[in-house]
Design a protein around this motif. Structure first.
Motif, PDB file in Angstrom:
ATOM      1  N   VAL A 130      12.553  -7.370   0.835  1.00 21.40           N
ATOM      2  CA  VAL A 130      11.623  -7.589  -0.339  1.00 21.40           C
ATOM      3  C   VAL A 130      11.621  -6.648  -1.957  1.00 21.40           C
ATOM      4  CG1 VAL A 130       8.904  -7.432  -1.010  1.00 21.40           C
ATOM      5  CG2 VAL A 130      10.032  -8.913   1.125  1.00 21.40           C
ATOM      6  N   VAL A 131      11.686  -6.967  -2.911  1.00 27.02           N
ATOM      7  CA  VAL A 131      11.953  -6.389  -3.763  1.00 27.02           C
ATOM      8  C   VAL A 131      10.930  -6.220  -4.681  1.00 27.02           C
ATOM      9  CG1 VAL A 131      13.285  -6.278  -6.266  1.00 27.02           C
ATOM     10  CG2 VAL A 131      14.466  -7.294  -3.710  1.00 27.02           C
ATOM     11  N   ASP A 132       9.992  -5.204  -4.874  1.00 26.89           N
ATOM     12  CA  ASP A 132       9.387  -5.003  -5.901  1.00 26.89           C
ATOM     13  C   ASP A 132       9.178  -4.912  -7.307  1.00 26.89           C
ATOM     14  OD1 ASP A 132       6.942  -3.541  -7.092  1.00 26.89           O
ATOM     15  OD2 ASP A 132       7.216  -1.842  -7.011  1.00 26.89           O
ATOM     16  N   HIS A 133       8.904  -6.078  -7.976  1.00 28.57           N
ATOM     17  CA  HIS A 133       9.610  -5.822  -9.686  1.00 28.57           C
ATOM     18  C   HIS A 133       8.356  -5.461 -10.585  1.00 28.57           C
ATOM     19  CE1 HIS A 133      12.388  -8.473  -8.310  1.00 28.57           C
ATOM     20  NE2 HIS A 133      11.813  -9.697  -7.283  1.00 28.57           N
ATOM     21  N   GLY A 134       7.555  -4.328  -9.870  1.00 28.98           N
ATOM     22  CA  GLY A 134       6.342  -4.106 -10.793  1.00 28.98           C
ATOM     23  C   GLY A 134       5.516  -4.884 -10.792  1.00 28.98           C
ATOM     24  N   LYS A 135       4.199  -4.672 -11.948  1.00 27.07           N
ATOM     25  CA  LYS A 135       2.927  -5.063 -12.155  1.00 27.07           C
ATOM     26  C   LYS A 135       2.138  -6.003 -11.575  1.00 27.07           C
ATOM     27  CE  LYS A 135       3.851  -3.977 -16.582  1.00 27.07           C
ATOM     28  NZ  LYS A 135       2.714  -2.161 -17.010  1.00 27.07           N
ATOM     29  N   GLY A 136       2.681  -5.807  -9.783  1.00 27.33           N
ATOM     30  CA  GLY A 136       1.901  -6.371  -8.766  1.00 27.33           C
ATOM     31  C   GLY A 136       3.069  -7.554  -8.492  1.00 27.33           C
ATOM     32  N   TYR A 137       4.268  -7.410  -9.434  1.00 27.76           N
ATOM     33  CA  TYR A 137       4.974  -8.990  -8.840  1.00 27.76           C
ATOM     34  C   TYR A 137       5.317  -8.446  -8.012  1.00 27.76           C
ATOM     35  CZ  TYR A 137       4.253 -12.073 -12.415  1.00 27.76           C
ATOM     36  OH  TYR A 137       2.670 -12.446 -13.433  1.00 27.76           O
ATOM     37  N   MET A 138       6.433  -9.028  -6.313  1.00 28.81           N
ATOM     38  CA  MET A 138       7.575  -9.277  -5.774  1.00 28.81           C
ATOM     39  C   MET A 138       8.382 -10.506  -5.471  1.00 28.81           C
ATOM     40  SD  MET A 138       5.712  -7.194  -2.249  1.00 28.81           S
ATOM     41  CE  MET A 138       4.283  -5.888  -2.977  1.00 28.81           C
ATOM     42  N   GLY A 167      14.726  -4.614  -9.879  1.00 25.21           N
ATOM     43  CA  GLY A 167      13.544  -3.838  -9.074  1.00 25.21           C
ATOM     44  C   GLY A 167      14.191  -2.803  -8.419  1.00 25.21           C
ATOM     45  N   THR A 168      13.274  -2.499  -6.920  1.00 27.53           N
ATOM     46  CA  THR A 168      13.667  -1.613  -6.364  1.00 27.53           C
ATOM     47  C   THR A 168      13.199  -2.678  -4.468  1.00 27.53           C
ATOM     48  OG1 THR A 168      12.369   0.316  -7.032  1.00 27.53           O
ATOM     49  CG2 THR A 168      12.799   0.870  -4.665  1.00 27.53           C
ATOM     50  N   ARG A 205       1.093  -0.586  -0.395  1.00 30.47           N
ATOM     51  CA  ARG A 205      -0.251   0.160   0.305  1.00 30.47           C
ATOM     52  C   ARG A 205       0.824   1.115   0.221  1.00 30.47           C
ATOM     53  NH1 ARG A 205      -2.824  -2.770   3.767  1.00 30.47           N
ATOM     54  NH2 ARG A 205      -1.873  -2.067   5.710  1.00 30.47           N
ATOM     55  N   LEU A 206       1.802   1.271   0.447  1.00 27.99           N
ATOM     56  CA  LEU A 206       2.656   2.558   0.703  1.00 27.99           C
ATOM     57  C   LEU A 206       3.377   2.251  -0.311  1.00 27.99           C
ATOM     58  CD1 LEU A 206       4.090   2.150   4.461  1.00 27.99           C
ATOM     59  CD2 LEU A 206       2.239   3.907   3.253  1.00 27.99           C
ATOM     60  N   SER A 207       4.170   1.762  -1.250  1.00 22.37           N
ATOM     61  CA  SER A 207       5.179   1.976  -2.147  1.00 22.37           C
ATOM     62  C   SER A 207       4.232   2.374  -3.542  1.00 22.37           C
ATOM     63  CB  SER A 207       5.314   0.199  -2.838  1.00 22.37           C
ATOM     64  OG  SER A 207       4.403  -0.246  -3.500  1.00 22.37           O
ATOM     65  N   LYS A 208       5.284   3.176  -4.104  1.00 23.97           N
ATOM     66  CA  LYS A 208       4.845   3.361  -5.214  1.00 23.97           C
ATOM     67  C   LYS A 208       5.241   2.919  -6.425  1.00 23.97           C
ATOM     68  CE  LYS A 208       5.529   8.188  -3.733  1.00 23.97           C
ATOM     69  NZ  LYS A 208       6.382   9.772  -3.389  1.00 23.97           N
ATOM     70  N   GLN A 209       4.264   2.450  -7.426  1.00 23.73           N
ATOM     71  CA  GLN A 209       4.545   1.373  -8.306  1.00 23.73           C
ATOM     72  C   GLN A 209       5.938   2.231  -9.713  1.00 23.73           C
ATOM     73  OE1 GLN A 209       3.749  -1.588  -8.799  1.00 23.73           O
ATOM     74  NE2 GLN A 209       2.974  -1.608  -6.800  1.00 23.73           N
ATOM     75  N   GLU A 210       6.294   1.655  -9.938  1.00 22.84           N
ATOM     76  CA  GLU A 210       7.632   2.378 -10.747  1.00 22.84           C
ATOM     77  C   GLU A 210       7.483   1.882 -12.379  1.00 22.84           C
ATOM     78  OE1 GLU A 210      11.600   2.876  -9.838  1.00 22.84           O
ATOM     79  OE2 GLU A 210      11.445   1.980  -7.965  1.00 22.84           O
ATOM     80  N   VAL A 211       6.604   2.849 -13.243  1.00 20.95           N
ATOM     81  CA  VAL A 211       6.161   1.985 -14.670  1.00 20.95           C
ATOM     82  C   VAL A 211       6.839   1.627 -15.358  1.00 20.95           C
ATOM     83  CG1 VAL A 211       4.441   4.593 -14.389  1.00 20.95           C
ATOM     84  CG2 VAL A 211       6.509   5.028 -15.672  1.00 20.95           C
ATOM     85  N   ASN A 212       8.353   2.190 -14.575  1.00 20.96           N
ATOM     86  CA  ASN A 212       9.862   1.438 -16.230  1.00 20.96           C
ATOM     87  C   ASN A 212      10.009  -0.565 -15.667  1.00 20.96           C
ATOM     88  OD1 ASN A 212      10.807   2.311 -13.082  1.00 20.96           O
ATOM     89  ND2 ASN A 212      13.006   3.029 -14.494  1.00 20.96           N
ATOM     90  N   ASP A 268      16.396   1.249  -2.151  1.00 22.57           N
ATOM     91  CA  ASP A 268      17.634   1.126  -3.331  1.00 22.57           C
ATOM     92  C   ASP A 268      16.985   0.421  -4.570  1.00 22.57           C
ATOM     93  OD1 ASP A 268      19.173   1.955  -1.131  1.00 22.57           O
ATOM     94  OD2 ASP A 268      20.148   0.146  -0.806  1.00 22.57           O
ATOM     95  N   ARG A 269      17.539   0.845  -5.515  1.00 21.31           N
ATOM     96  CA  ARG A 269      17.021   0.075  -6.613  1.00 21.31           C
ATOM     97  C   ARG A 269      18.058  -0.613  -6.910  1.00 21.31           C
ATOM     98  NH1 ARG A 269      14.336   1.333 -11.794  1.00 21.31           N
ATOM     99  NH2 ARG A 269      14.772  -0.612 -12.999  1.00 21.31           N
ATOM    100  N   VAL A 270      17.991  -1.796  -7.983  1.00 24.42           N
ATOM    101  CA  VAL A 270      18.923  -3.103  -7.261  1.00 24.42           C
ATOM    102  C   VAL A 270      18.805  -4.161  -9.314  1.00 24.42           C
ATOM    103  CG1 VAL A 270      18.994  -3.975  -5.218  1.00 24.42           C
ATOM    104  CG2 VAL A 270      17.330  -4.662  -7.080  1.00 24.42           C
TER     105      VAL A 270
END
Length: 390
Positions: free
Chosen positions: A327-335, A311-312, A252-259, A350-352
């Motif tokens: 936990v790494v956010d990969h975008g499009k709802g994937y972690m 991801g982030t 909920r707190l994360s900002k989804q990155e479009v890239n 951090d971006r990884v």
């Protein structure tokens, strides 16, 4: 309130600690069996005894829960200290490797410069011998000699050529000497740095060993607080609920990155986060009806854990039951989630990139053996990592 109502309420309120339920039921059997056998003792007296026993049992359970919670808090402290020491040691080891490589490179450079110095000395020696062999000619005689002016000019030009060549070689020689001095000084500095790093490494190893001994003692004490099957299930359910709540909160707190394009198109294309044997598979039985929502990869302690895709970092902290988790956010709802680590190498935000080290394999969270707990989730639901990793 009658006796049965009171006992029913106590029984209902005791659902969480099963041992208390069993204790009350046992007392009930004793009461009503005894009341039939011996009519002299009243039910009120028996009920009073039950109340006292229940109160004592509740106090004991409360003490046990309090002690266990203190041990869990101590475990968290111990594992965070281990993480601090192992992360510092990992950084120092990398610096040591880099410094040793620099020293090796400088030694090679100095060897080449020394070889060049010898070559230049040989050239200068030959030039000096050539100059000496023609040194009996007098410049003034050559200039006053009017018989063959062309020959005089050629001789002067030859002398000038030799002088320029000598000056050039002398300049090159001086530059080589200066480089050798610079390389030697840098070698000394690197050697001093290497010594400091080695001392630092030794101190960090001692700190890590101390924290590891303290953790082992804490885990031993925790294991002495034996839990029955139902209590173990409740513990695991609470830990899983805590993890799920944490993931939902950070989502909920994360900002989804479009890239970030997620993992949807990467099935069977990703590498496992660490090389190791799968000791627990997705969907296999964990406790009673509870199943594994990820995989447990057995691997040596301290081995690097790498992110499966770019991801982030959304979470990087200690969680009860899972230890040090990232936990790494990969975008499009994937972690992707990585637990039981010895140390976390990245911070929130951090971006990884794919294959970048993000943690070190450990046994945090009270584990007895080093392993990595690994999950992939899509829109909050755990999915089988084997569908993505090969």
């Amino acid at each position: 309130m009658n006796h049965f109502s009171y006992l029913t309420e106590q029984l209902a309120s005791a659902q969480k600690p099963p041992m208390l339920v069993f204790f009350i039921l046992s007392l009930l059997v004793i009461i009503f069996t005894s009341s039939h056998v011996n009519g002299q003792e009243t039910t009120d007296d028996k009920l009073k005894q039950v109340k006292q026993a229940i109160s004592k049992q509740k106090t004991n359970i409360k003490k046990v829960d309090s002690k266990r919670q203190k041990l869990v808090n101590q475990l968290k402290h111990d594992e965070l200290e281990i993480a601090k020491a192992s992360k510092a040691l990992n950084t120092t080891n990398k610096s040591l490797t880099a410094t040793q490589q620099t020293i090796t490179k400088l030694a090679k450079e100095k060897k080449e410069l020394t070889s060049e110095q010898k070559r230049q000395e040989d050239i200068l020696a030959k030039q000096l011998r050539a100059a000496y062999s023609t040194g009996h000619h007098d410049y003034l005689k050559l200039l006053l000699n009017q018989e063959d002016s062309g020959k005089v000019q050629r001789t002067i030009s030859y002398y000038q050529y030799l002088n320029k060549a000598r000056i050039k070689e002398i300049t090159n020689y001086q530059q080589t000497i200066e480089k050798i001095i610079d390389v030697t000084n840098e070698q000394q500095q690197q050697a001093q740095q290497l010594e400091q790093l080695q001392q630092q490494q030794q101190q960090q190893k001692l700190a890590l060993e101390k924290s590891s001994r303290q953790r082992k003692q804490t885990v031993t004490e925790l294991n002495q607080q034996l839990l029955n099957s139902k209590q173990q299930l409740e513990k695991l359910l609470a830990e899983e609920a805590n993890l799920t709540e944490a993931l939902e909160r950070i989502a909920r707190l994360s900002k989804q990155e479009v890239n970030l394009n997620g993992l949807g198109k990467l099935k069977r294309q990703l590498s496992w986060p660490v090389k190791g044997r799968i000791s627990r598979s997705f969907g296999s039985r964990k406790q009673d009806y509870l199943k594994w929502k990820g995989v447990l990869l057995s691997a040596p302690i301290g081995r690097e854990v790498k992110t499966i895709h770019n991801g982030t970092i959304l979470f990087s902290d200690w969680l009860k039951g899972y230890g040090l988790v990232t936990v790494v956010d990969h975008g499009k709802g994937y972690m992707s989630l990585y637990g039981h680590n010895q140390a976390l190498l990245k911070s929130v935000g951090d971006r990884v990139e794919t294959g970048e080290p993000i943690a070190l394999v450990g046994q945090s969270g009270g584990q007895s053996q080093p392993a990595l707990y690994f999950e992939i989730r899509h829109n909050g639901q755990a999915v089988n990592p084997k569908l993505w990793c090969r």
